[in-house]
Design a protein around this motif. Structure first.
Motif, short mmCIF file in Angstrom:
data_model
loop_
_atom_site.label_atom_id
_atom_site.label_comp_id
_atom_site.label_asym_id
_atom_site.label_seq_id
_atom_site.Cartn_x
_atom_site.Cartn_y
_atom_site.Cartn_z
N THR A 77 0.83 -1.21 0.00
CA THR A 77 0.00 0.00 0.00
C THR A 77 0.87 1.26 0.00
N LEU A 78 1.87 1.28 0.87
CA LEU A 78 2.72 2.47 0.99
C LEU A 78 3.61 2.69 -0.23
N LEU A 79 4.03 1.61 -0.88
CA LEU A 79 4.93 1.75 -2.02
C LEU A 79 4.20 2.10 -3.31
N GLU A 87 11.16 12.88 -1.75
CA GLU A 87 12.35 12.03 -1.74
C GLU A 87 12.67 11.48 -0.36
N GLN A 88 12.52 12.31 0.66
CA GLN A 88 12.80 11.86 2.03
C GLN A 88 11.85 10.72 2.42
N VAL A 89 10.60 10.82 2.03
CA VAL A 89 9.63 9.77 2.33
C VAL A 89 9.96 8.51 1.53
N GLN A 90 10.38 8.68 0.29
CA GLN A 90 10.80 7.53 -0.51
C GLN A 90 11.93 6.78 0.19
N LEU A 93 10.49 4.81 3.19
CA LEU A 93 9.71 3.65 2.78
C LEU A 93 10.59 2.55 2.19
N LEU A 94 11.59 2.95 1.41
CA LEU A 94 12.50 1.94 0.85
C LEU A 94 13.35 1.31 1.95
N SER A 95 13.67 2.07 2.97
CA SER A 95 14.40 1.52 4.11
C SER A 95 13.56 0.46 4.82
N LEU A 96 12.26 0.73 4.97
CA LEU A 96 11.36 -0.27 5.55
C LEU A 96 11.33 -1.53 4.69
#
Length: 108
Positions: A77-79, A87-90, A93-96
């Motif tokens: 859902t988040l991706l 970019e900071q949110v990307q 989320l990619l770290s998760l």
């Protein structure tokens, strides 16, 4: 909605309460957070940026505590539309995703 208050004193008090809650949550690693509601709130277009930022902090905190299948659903859902997010949110989320990828089986 209260984070959008035009009263600085109200906003300040809400931020103090949220900060206190954050400290308590981090000190209790067995505490499960309502991840589905947090994701829903984060994706709600009517949420303010401040609301989204705090929600994302709680998603980051609660994500490792969630069960594998829930994490998989939340990530999907988040991706979705990741490229439209700041970019900071990307990065968050990619770290998760990277921290979870070895623990969750995805369909082929």
């Amino acid at each position: 909605a209260i984070l959008r208050s035009s009263h600085p004193a109200t906003k300040k008090k809400v931020l103090e309460v949220l900060s206190h809650i954050s400290k308590r949550i981090k000190a209790a690693p067995s505490l499960k957070l309502p991840m589905e509601k947090l994701v829903e709130q984060y994706l709600d277009s009517s949420s303010s940026n401040l609301q989204k930022n705090f929600t994302l902090v709680y998603i980051q905190t609660g994500f490792p505590r969630a069960e594998g299948e829930k994490r998989k659903q939340m990530l999907c859902t988040l991706l979705d539309k990741l490229h439209e997010r700041p970019e900071q949110v990307q990065d968050i989320l990619l770290s998760l995703l990277l921290g979870t990828i070895s623990q969750v089986s995805f369909p082929r």
